[in-house]
Enzyme design. Structure first.
Site, PDB file in Angstrom:
ATOM      1  N   ASP A 187       0.840  -1.204   0.000  1.00  0.00           N
ATOM      2  CA  ASP A 187       0.000   0.000   0.000  1.00  0.00           C
ATOM      3  C   ASP A 187       0.877   1.257   0.000  1.00  0.00           C
ATOM      4  O   ASP A 187       0.573   2.241  -0.675  1.00  0.00           O
ATOM      5  CB  ASP A 187      -0.930  -0.010   1.228  1.00  0.00           C
ATOM      6  CG  ASP A 187      -1.779  -1.275   1.264  1.00  0.00           C
ATOM      7  OD1 ASP A 187      -2.277  -1.674   0.205  1.00  0.00           O
ATOM      8  OD2 ASP A 187      -1.904  -1.876   2.352  1.00  0.00           O
ATOM      9  N   HIS A 214      -5.481  -3.697   5.469  1.00  0.00           N
ATOM     10  CA  HIS A 214      -5.112  -3.979   4.081  1.00  0.00           C
ATOM     11  C   HIS A 214      -6.306  -4.576   3.332  1.00  0.00           C
ATOM     12  O   HIS A 214      -6.312  -5.756   2.989  1.00  0.00           O
ATOM     13  CB  HIS A 214      -3.906  -4.915   4.020  1.00  0.00           C
ATOM     14  CG  HIS A 214      -3.529  -5.277   2.617  1.00  0.00           C
ATOM     15  ND1 HIS A 214      -2.987  -4.358   1.735  1.00  0.00           N
ATOM     16  CD2 HIS A 214      -3.665  -6.433   1.907  1.00  0.00           C
ATOM     17  CE1 HIS A 214      -2.800  -4.935   0.559  1.00  0.00           C
ATOM     18  NE2 HIS A 214      -3.206  -6.198   0.636  1.00  0.00           N
TER      19      HIS A 214
HETATM   20  N1  LIG Z   1      -0.447  -8.411   1.835  1.00  0.00           N
HETATM   21  C1  LIG Z   1      -0.472  -8.017   0.576  1.00  0.00           C
HETATM   22  O1  LIG Z   1      -0.267  -6.837   0.296  1.00  0.00           O
HETATM   23  C2  LIG Z   1      -0.703  -9.014  -0.524  1.00  0.00           C
HETATM   24  C3  LIG Z   1      -0.388  -8.656  -1.848  1.00  0.00           C
HETATM   25  C4  LIG Z   1      -0.582  -9.592  -2.865  1.00  0.00           C
HETATM   26  C5  LIG Z   1      -1.089 -10.857  -2.555  1.00  0.00           C
HETATM   27  N2  LIG Z   1      -1.389 -11.165  -1.262  1.00  0.00           N
HETATM   28  C6  LIG Z   1      -1.899 -12.496  -0.903  1.00  0.00           C
HETATM   29  O2  LIG Z   1      -0.816 -13.429  -0.911  1.00  0.00           O
HETATM   30  C7  LIG Z   1      -1.326 -14.747  -1.089  1.00  0.00           C
HETATM   31  C8  LIG Z   1      -0.514 -15.505  -2.149  1.00  0.00           C
HETATM   32  O3  LIG Z   1      -0.652 -14.899  -3.403  1.00  0.00           O
HETATM   33  P1  LIG Z   1       0.077 -15.531  -4.700  1.00  0.00           P
HETATM   34  O4  LIG Z   1      -0.274 -14.678  -5.831  1.00  0.00           O
HETATM   35  O5  LIG Z   1       1.495 -15.823  -4.383  1.00  0.00           O
HETATM   36  O6  LIG Z   1      -0.716 -16.930  -4.817  1.00  0.00           O
HETATM   37  P2  LIG Z   1      -0.220 -18.275  -5.537  1.00  0.00           P
HETATM   38  O7  LIG Z   1      -1.402 -19.157  -5.639  1.00  0.00           O
HETATM   39  O8  LIG Z   1       0.546 -17.954  -6.763  1.00  0.00           O
HETATM   40  O9  LIG Z   1       0.824 -18.884  -4.487  1.00  0.00           O
HETATM   41  C9  LIG Z   1       0.434 -19.339  -3.236  1.00  0.00           C
HETATM   42  C10 LIG Z   1       1.317 -20.491  -2.861  1.00  0.00           C
HETATM   43  O10 LIG Z   1       0.921 -20.923  -1.560  1.00  0.00           O
HETATM   44  C11 LIG Z   1       1.110 -22.325  -1.548  1.00  0.00           C
HETATM   45  N3  LIG Z   1       0.386 -22.942  -0.440  1.00  0.00           N
HETATM   46  C12 LIG Z   1      -0.937 -23.201  -0.317  1.00  0.00           C
HETATM   47  N4  LIG Z   1      -1.190 -23.825   0.845  1.00  0.00           N
HETATM   48  C13 LIG Z   1       0.006 -23.930   1.473  1.00  0.00           C
HETATM   49  C14 LIG Z   1       0.392 -24.486   2.711  1.00  0.00           C
HETATM   50  N5  LIG Z   1      -0.473 -25.046   3.560  1.00  0.00           N
HETATM   51  N6  LIG Z   1       1.703 -24.443   3.043  1.00  0.00           N
HETATM   52  C15 LIG Z   1       2.599 -23.868   2.205  1.00  0.00           C
HETATM   53  N7  LIG Z   1       2.285 -23.340   1.034  1.00  0.00           N
HETATM   54  C16 LIG Z   1       0.999 -23.377   0.661  1.00  0.00           C
HETATM   55  C17 LIG Z   1       0.610 -22.780  -2.919  1.00  0.00           C
HETATM   56  O11 LIG Z   1       1.065 -24.078  -3.234  1.00  0.00           O
HETATM   57  C18 LIG Z   1       1.194 -21.695  -3.804  1.00  0.00           C
HETATM   58  O12 LIG Z   1       2.456 -22.055  -4.299  1.00  0.00           O
HETATM   59  C19 LIG Z   1      -2.802 -14.562  -1.457  1.00  0.00           C
HETATM   60  O13 LIG Z   1      -3.591 -14.805  -0.322  1.00  0.00           O
HETATM   61  C20 LIG Z   1      -2.892 -13.104  -1.850  1.00  0.00           C
HETATM   62  O14 LIG Z   1      -4.181 -12.567  -1.683  1.00  0.00           O
HETATM   63  C21 LIG Z   1      -1.207 -10.270  -0.259  1.00  0.00           C
HETATM   64  O1  LIG Z   2      -5.615  -7.336  -4.154  1.00  0.00           O
HETATM   65  C1  LIG Z   2      -5.300  -8.455  -3.753  1.00  0.00           C
HETATM   66  O2  LIG Z   2      -6.117  -9.369  -3.616  1.00  0.00           O
HETATM   67  C2  LIG Z   2      -3.863  -8.756  -3.461  1.00  0.00           C
HETATM   68  C3  LIG Z   2      -3.212  -7.763  -2.550  1.00  0.00           C
HETATM   69  O3  LIG Z   2      -3.871  -7.655  -1.328  1.00  0.00           O
HETATM   70  C4  LIG Z   2      -3.004  -6.418  -3.183  1.00  0.00           C
HETATM   71  O4  LIG Z   2      -3.239  -5.407  -2.527  1.00  0.00           O
HETATM   72  O5  LIG Z   2      -2.554  -6.370  -4.347  1.00  0.00           O
END
Ligand SMILES: NC(=O)c1ccc[n+]([C@@H]2O[C@H](COP(=O)([O-])OP(=O)(O)OC[C@H]3O[C@@H](n4cnc5c(N)ncnc54)[C@H](O)[C@@H]3O)[C@@H](O)[C@H]2O)c1
Ligand SMILES: O=C(O)C[C@H](O)C(=O)O
Length: 350
Positions: A187, A214
């Site tokens: 953010d 967030h």
């Molecule tokens: N905080 C933030 O600002 C922010 C920003 C972007 C994404 N996110 C979040 O991050 C998360 C991941 O996003 P992504 O794009 O990498 O998803 P993705 O699906 O590409 O990757 C997630 C990974 O988690 C793994 N996984 C699932 N269960 C698991 C477990 N029990 N133990 C270990 N690994 C496990 C999957 O196998 C996969 O490789 C999502 O929840 C997304 O919303 C948060």
């Molecule tokens: O928007 C989402 O679901 C992923 C992450 O929280 C973001 O802010 O990009």
């Protein structure tokens, strides 16, 4: 009432300077684990952490793919030793079946991007049913294998997954509020980028304080505190920039059209956050925004600038005076934020 906003400004940009990647190996002493390391965020985040001058050992853990990720990263010529683990059998290098125990034992910092991402039309809360259980299980393992580590939670919905993590750690008797953070750095990155564009400035010279949580309107950038902003931007433009920051995630989800959410910018943000935590562990004074246990508002967890030291968060700083415009968003945000936090607490305790 609102506490003072005084804080040392730490520009995000400095954390990604060339020096970060080519610095001396003397401080490369920390063990960091990435849980979800084979995912869209996990892979580039692991790569950036392999470049960190602070990381001596990097554990890549996921339910799939980590032996390959680790073997690949291991060819990058930096000091960090790499391992890749799966829950049971399978590791790189081959070392038996201890899975997550091997990944977590001895960790100083654990970064958790495990879980499913959004598709168009979904809110972050729509991820709760899947991700709450994933985060709960992983944090239980952290409580068992690395109870003193600093945990950085990326998995959404952060407003609920951080309280879940806290409840799990409390139940195991190892909760330390200084060592549990939700990562809201993306953010701040977005706000800095959008302000840089609006003011015609290098975004690396901008440092916006972003408070709240967030998710959607719980994200509140305090543009009024950016030097020169109020003189250069009218209320209509400020409103547009505020809403764009609040819904920046949706912009990416829509553009990816079903292929997930922000991964590359999040890997950058996760790296910046973790690198700052590691720098503070090595004695640097660091201030950065994080979603932490907080008494600043009625919400038990709140994102605000925090000081970091060798053991994590040393002080939750205030966020200064809000303008009437910001106060409007603040009042709107708090009920939503409190509800999302309570949802996490209830899940963990049932
Ligand atoms: N905080 C933030 O600002 C922010 C920003 C972007 C994404 N996110 C979040 O991050 C998360 C991941 O996003 P992504 O794009 O990498 O998803 P993705 O699906 O590409 O990757 C997630 C990974 O988690 C793994 N996984 C699932 N269960 C698991 C477990 N029990 N133990 C270990 N690994 C496990 C999957 O196998 C996969 O490789 C999502 O929840 C997304 O919303 C948060
Ligand atoms: O928007 C989402 O679901 C992923 C992450 O929280 C973001 O802010 O990009």
């Amino acid at each position: 009432m609102f506490a003072s906003a005084s804080r040392a400004t730490v520009s995000i940009a400095t954390k990604m300077s060339k020096a970060s990647f080519s610095s001396t190996t003397a401080a490369a002493s920390k063990k960091v684990a990435v849980l979800g390391a084979a995912g869209g965020i996990g892979q580039p985040l692991s790569m950036l952490l392999k470049l960190s001058p602070h990381v001596g050992e990097l554990s890549c853990y996921d339910i799939v793919g980590t032996p390959g990720v680790a073997a690949d990263l291991s060819h990058i010529p930096t000091p960090a030793k790499i391992s890749g683990d799966l829950p049971a059998a399978g590791s790189w290098p081959p070392k038996g079946n201890d899975g997550i125990a091997r990944a977590l034992t001895g960790c100083d910092v654990v970064v958790i991007p495990a879980g499913v991402p959004r598709k168009p039309g979904m809110t972050r809360d729509d991820l709760f049913n899947t991700n709450a259980g994933i985060v709960k299980g992983l944090v239980e393992s952290c409580a068992e294998h690395c109870p003193g580590a600093i945990l950085a939670i990326i998995s959404n919905p952060v407003n609920s997954t951080v309280p879940i993590a806290a409840e799990v750690l409390k139940a195991r008797g190892v909760y330390d509020p200084k060592k549990l953070c939700g990562v809201t750095t993306l953010d701040v990155c977005r706000a800095n980028t959008f302000v840089g564009e609006a003011l015609g400035k290098d975004p690396r010279e901008v440092d916006v304080t972003v408070i709240g949580g967030h998710a959607g309107i719980t994200i509140l950038p305090l543009f009024s505190q950016v030097p020169g902003f109020m003189d250069a931007v009218d209320e209509k433009k400020m409103d547009a920039l505020t809403v764009r920051t609040q819904f920046g995630g949706d912009e990416v989800v829509k553009a990816k059209a079903g292929a997930g959410s922000a991964t590359l910018s999040m890997a950058y943000a996760g790296y910046v956050f973790t690198e700052n935590v590691l720098r503070a562990m090595d004695g640097e004074e660091i201030t950065q925004c994080a979603f932490v246990e907080s008494t600043l508002t009625d919400a038990p967890y709140f994102a605000s600038p925090c000081k970091f030291g060798p053991d994590g968060v040393t002080e939750v700083l205030g966020y200064g005076e809000l303008t009437a415009y910001e106060k409007g968003w603040f009042d709107k945000m708090l009920p939503d934020l409190k509800k999302q936090i309570q949802k996490g607490i209830d899940f963990a305790n049932n």
